[in-house]
Design a protein around this motif. Structure first.
Motif, short mmCIF file in Angstrom:
data_model
loop_
_atom_site.label_atom_id
_atom_site.label_comp_id
_atom_site.label_asym_id
_atom_site.label_seq_id
_atom_site.Cartn_x
_atom_site.Cartn_y
_atom_site.Cartn_z
N LEU A 452 -2.18 3.53 -3.43
CA LEU A 452 -3.27 2.87 -4.13
C LEU A 452 -4.39 2.35 -3.22
O LEU A 452 -5.27 1.63 -3.68
CB LEU A 452 -2.72 1.69 -4.95
N GLY A 453 -4.32 2.64 -1.94
CA GLY A 453 -5.40 2.22 -1.06
C GLY A 453 -5.49 0.72 -0.88
O GLY A 453 -4.48 0.02 -0.94
N LEU A 454 -6.71 0.23 -0.66
CA LEU A 454 -6.90 -1.21 -0.44
C LEU A 454 -6.39 -2.01 -1.62
O LEU A 454 -5.85 -3.11 -1.46
CB LEU A 454 -8.38 -1.50 -0.22
N PHE A 455 -6.58 -1.47 -2.80
CA PHE A 455 -6.08 -2.13 -4.01
C PHE A 455 -4.57 -2.36 -3.91
O PHE A 455 -4.05 -3.43 -4.23
CB PHE A 455 -6.41 -1.26 -5.23
N MET A 458 -3.74 -5.12 -1.45
CA MET A 458 -3.98 -6.39 -2.13
C MET A 458 -2.80 -6.72 -3.05
O MET A 458 -2.29 -7.84 -3.06
CB MET A 458 -5.23 -6.16 -2.96
#
Lengths: 540, 372
Positions: A452-455, A458
């Motif tokens: 999900l990448g940076l998301f 987080m």
């Protein structure tokens, strides 16, 4: 849900616990038989098969034969002390008429004659076993319903050496050993105050391990001492072989990757913690002493911070915290940026990265996972392997993880840099228990970043934060001086203020005595001396 | 109440500040007033300040009762419970709007190929996991996020002028068509969003450590945040000009995209999205928490048991709109004008008046009985 499961499935049934308690009571209550012969035969039956168990019954002496016996376990006692004991016993017997031996002998032995301290009178069969197994000599006298124990513990011990896992450049080089009395001495030598208390507990039905709670009365919070004592007394298990057992039994949150007790093998660290109002738990048989309550930041403070100049200490402390973040986040950030958010990478670097990855068949996540796992394997091998073949492992490691993997097109060069820097950052965290927490969480974050990448990162960090914020160590909030905020505790957090400015102890962890030093400790400098130099020389 | 569950005044102030920033920076607020958006913001903030003062005075009338208990005490059991339920619904709806915003931004900016429902599911899982620990952890999370938000927004405010994007002339002429568009834009939209939402904090005031300084801290913090928001909102005008700012979906994101410092710090929008996430998450969590506490107060069932049902409710409500445009039209035009003022202005005002009347009656009764 998990908690519920653990409570119900992993907890032993109530019946077995009651049985154990009952049988324990029976054994404890069995009194000592007045007849020496019968006591000795029971002892022989129970312990006599082992070659190291010895009974001296002075059978050569015609007058006193069968009246007196001394028993002990060979390896657990000090031979010098034993010969002193026997010598004085023989002398005493010679002076005493055989008909009124029992009471008189016991009384005079306790009062004066023996050249040793720590003599106790015991009344039950079970206590004899315990005393013998702890390294005491037990003196049995015919016709007496009790026995005498003399502590002459000794035997083979490791000498005090430099700690292997927590080294310093400047500072004391001695570390704890496996022997608890040596460890007590090491702490006593640093804190020569009668307020230093050692509360002893014996835990483990089979191991009978001595566990000692150490604190400074007046500085430690009595509530915390009480709580630790209560939790220690609640432990009912067969053995305690290392302080890790104790840690898992008494920590606040059973399900957390983060350590809520600190372990140290350095007497100076323990002494410093005691002065901060913390409580130490020492376990016989291990050099690792537990310290509680601790906060997250305690895992980034080492004793050397207080011996070096404060400016460099503060700098190093920040380096350590940053390394913590790097070690937790760097691989996942790299994965997220290269997979999802390439636009954030400066264009020229992006082109280089893309060129490196040209021949690599795997997605960045797989590449990173492979490299991290390889590193974990090499690291584990490095710890477990026999010392003699150490260099072989490091050569293979360097070649496999480094050059060859890149040349073979399995991983990109940038990934090697990321993984190795992460690994090195992980070693900067001074306490291994915190470093291992990071090692595990890193993999979770990598998976999230890869999907999900940076998301995703987080979504991984927020639960960790919420967990840290709700975590407590013996009633103290884990992120304490920052959240909730205590300004007075901040001076030993990111920066370490000079000693003359450190006026109070960390106030949440400690008890009534808060002030560390008298006011006005600021060094006055050499003004006085300088003035003396300016004065004209007195005429002769 | 144990020391442990007490919110500090500083934590409350920080939470109010983050809450106000919340999702505000997502949108360009006061677009109808064009370059005078800042005046509209200030008018809205001033009106919001009066509302905040009213909330605080309600709180000081009954310092131990929160929003839900107040309504029940002063409106009777049945009407009070009904109003409480309405408030729970309102908080859940606000929370669900934030959830939808969260999902839509993520799809728009970061994860174009991921379905909305997955993202929203992850978000609601993460947020409800944090809610599990209770309101105190939520406030402490705000304390952790606060420096990040502060530094980032200050950095943005510095970088924009430094990189030459700042066009002061875009906000001229001031009051081109008089005060009317300004007031139109401000009332009640800007009051309803973001400034009037502080009604939520009536739920938390009773948990704050008692002592002086609550009013001062809350008001100072509100004023500073309002001014900062006005400035950041106006940045859209300074950089994009009133026309683009008005029609852009995520104006501040576009503004930040333009920042390019030394070819190294370019395209910082992904990081800025993280910042939006922080604000949205905090706001969503706060409303979520308010709804849970409300249900706990109404039914008496423990806080923790409500986390999952409310999470499901919020997740469901987030799907009300078929698409983002619909969501925005509903959110920025309908509910702001007709629905939210009921909860933010009408009901609290009613409550305030009832409290005052009751208190006066009590006082006159007492003085009457003293006289006889």
């Amino acid at each position: 849900m998990l908690k519920y499961w653990i409570k119900n499935v992993l907890k032993p049934s109530k019946g077995s616990k009651q049985d154990a308690v009952k049988s324990k009571h029976q054994a404890l209550n069995e009194p000592i038989n007045a007849s020496l012969a019968s006591t000795l035969s029971t002892l022989k039956k129970k312990l006599g098969q082992s070659p190291d168990f010895t009974i001296r019954d002075f059978s050569d002496d015609p007058e006193h034969a069968g009246l007196l016996a001394v028993c002990y376990i060979e390896g657990l006692i000090d031979p010098g002390l034993l010969s002193d004991l026997i010598e004085s016993l023989v002398k005493e017997i010679a002076h005493t008429p055989s008909d009124r031996l029992e009471e008189h002998l016991a009384a005079s032995l306790i009062k004066q004659t023996l050249p040793l301290g720590n003599i106790k009178r015991i009344d039950s069969q079970n206590q004899i076993y315990q005393a013998v197994l702890k390294g005491s000599a037990v003196i049995l006298i015919d016709g007496l319903q009790s026995a005498l124990t003399v502590s002459i513990a000794g035997g083979v011990r490791r000498a005090v050496e430099e700690p292997t896992s927590q080294g310093v450049v400047r500072g004391p080089k001695e570390g704890f050993t496996e022997d608890i009395s040596t460890n007590i001495t090491l702490i006593r030598r640093k804190l020569r105050t009668p307020d230093l208390k050692f509360d002893s507990h014996i835990i483990g039905q089979y191991s009978q391990t001595v566990v000692i709670v150490t604190y400074i009365e007046g500085i430690a919070d009595p509530g915390v001492v009480q709580e630790i004592t209560k939790r220690l007394q609640a432990i009912d298990t067969d053995s305690i072989l290392e302080s890790g057992y104790i840690e898992e039994f008494i920590q606040d949150a059973p399900l957390t990757p983060f350590p809520t007790m600190l372990n140290s093998e350095r007497p100076d660290t323990v002494a410093g913690s005691l002065l901060d109002g913390q409580v130490a738990v020492m376990v016989d048989g291990t050099p690792f002493v537990l310290i509680a309550p601790v906060t997250f930041y305690n895992f980034f403070q080492i004793s050397e911070d207080y011996y070096q100049r404060y400016d460099i200490s503060s700098f190093l402390r920040m380096i350590r915290l940053i390394s913590f973040l790097v070690s937790l986040l760097l691989p996942s950030l790299f994965i997220a940026l290269t997979t999802f958010h390439q636009e954030m990478i400066p264009t020229i670097l992006l082109v280089t990265l893309a060129a490196q990855r040209e021949g690599v068949p795997f997605p960045a996540l797989l590449e990173a996972l492979m490299m991290e796992l390889t590193f974990e394997v090499i690291r584990e091998a490095g710890v477990r392997m026999p010392r003699a073949i150490g260099p072989a492992i490091s050569i293979v490691g360097a070649l496999v993880i480094g050059q060859a993997a890149v040349e073979a097109g399995l991983v990109s060069g940038a990934m090697v840099i990321v993984v190795s820097f992460t690994a090195i950052s992980n070693f900067v965290i001074p306490y291994i228990s915190m470093a291992t927490a990071v090692r595990l969480l890193r993999f979770v974050l990598m998976l999230l970043a890869g999907t999900l990448g940076l998301f995703g990162i987080m979504a991984g960090i927020v639960p960790i934060l919420a967990h840290l914020l709700s975590l407590k160590s013996f009633g103290v909030d884990y992120l304490m001086p920052y959240s909730p905020m205590y300004k007075s505790n901040m001076k030993d957090l990111l920066i370490r203020v000079p000693w003359w400015a450190m006026k109070t102890r960390p106030n949440i962890k400690s008890g009534s005595n808060k002030s560390r030093q008298a006011p006005h400790q600021y060094p006055t400098g050499s003004n006085n001396i300088a003035r003396r130099a300016d004065e004209p020389e007195p005429k002769a | 109440m144990s020391q442990r569950n007490v919110i500090r005044v500083s934590e409350l102030a920080i939470a109010i500040s983050l809450f106000e920033v919340g999702s505000t920076t997502l949108f360009f607020i006061g677009g109808e007033a064009k370059q005078d958006a800042w005046l509209a913001m200030l008018v809205g903030a001033l009106a919001g300040l009066f509302l905040l003062l009213m909330h605080l005075s309600i709180h000081h009338q009954e310092p131990h009762l929160d929003l839900f208990l107040l309504f029940r005490r002063y409106m009777g059991k049945y009407v009070g419970t009904f109003v409480n339920l309405l408030f729970v619904g309102y908080f859940s709806y606000e929370s669900s709007r934030n959830l939808r915003d969260f999902g839509e931004i993520t799809v728009m900016t970061l994860l174009n190929r991921t379905s909305l429902w997955i993202i929203m599911l992850i978000v609601i899982l993460v947020v409800s996991n944090s809610m599990r620990y209770g309101h105190i952890v939520m406030f402490r999370i705000c304390v952790i996020f606060f420096p990040i938000m502060l530094v980032s927004y200050i950095l943005i405010s510095i970088l924009i002028p430094v990189t030459g994007l700042f066009h002061f002339e875009f906000m001229l002429p001031v009051l081109e068509s008089g005060w009317k568009p300004v007031l139109d834009a401000a009332l009640p939209e800007i009051v309803s969003f973001p400034f009037g939402q502080t009604i939520l904090f009536l739920v938390f005031y009773p948990h704050v450590r008692t002592g002086k300084g609550l009013n001062k801290a809350v008001i100072t913090c509100y004023v500073i945040t309002a001014l900062a928001l006005t400035f950041i909102n106006q940045l859209n005008i300074f950089v994009l000009g009133p026309k683009i700012a008005l029609y852009s979906t995520l104006p501040l994101l576009e503004t930040v995209q333009l920042i390019d410092l030394a070819e190294v710090f370019e395209r910082m929008d992904a990081l800025f999205t993280m910042l939006l996430f922080l604000g949205l998450g905090v706001k969503m969590g706060a409303f979520f928490n308010g709804a849970i506490i409300g249900l706990e107060k109404i039914t008496g069932i423990a806080y923790k048991k409500w986390v999952v049902p409310v999470a499901i409710l919020i997740y469901g409500l987030a799907f009300l709109s078929p698409n983002y445009t619909h969501h925005i039209v509903i959110g920025r035009q309908l509910v702001l004008n007709y629905l939210f003022p009921v909860f933010q202005i009408v009901l609290p005002l009613l409550l305030f008046i009832i409290i005052l009347i009751r208190k006066r009656k009590k006082r006159t009764n007492r003085s009457a009985s003293e006289k006889t």
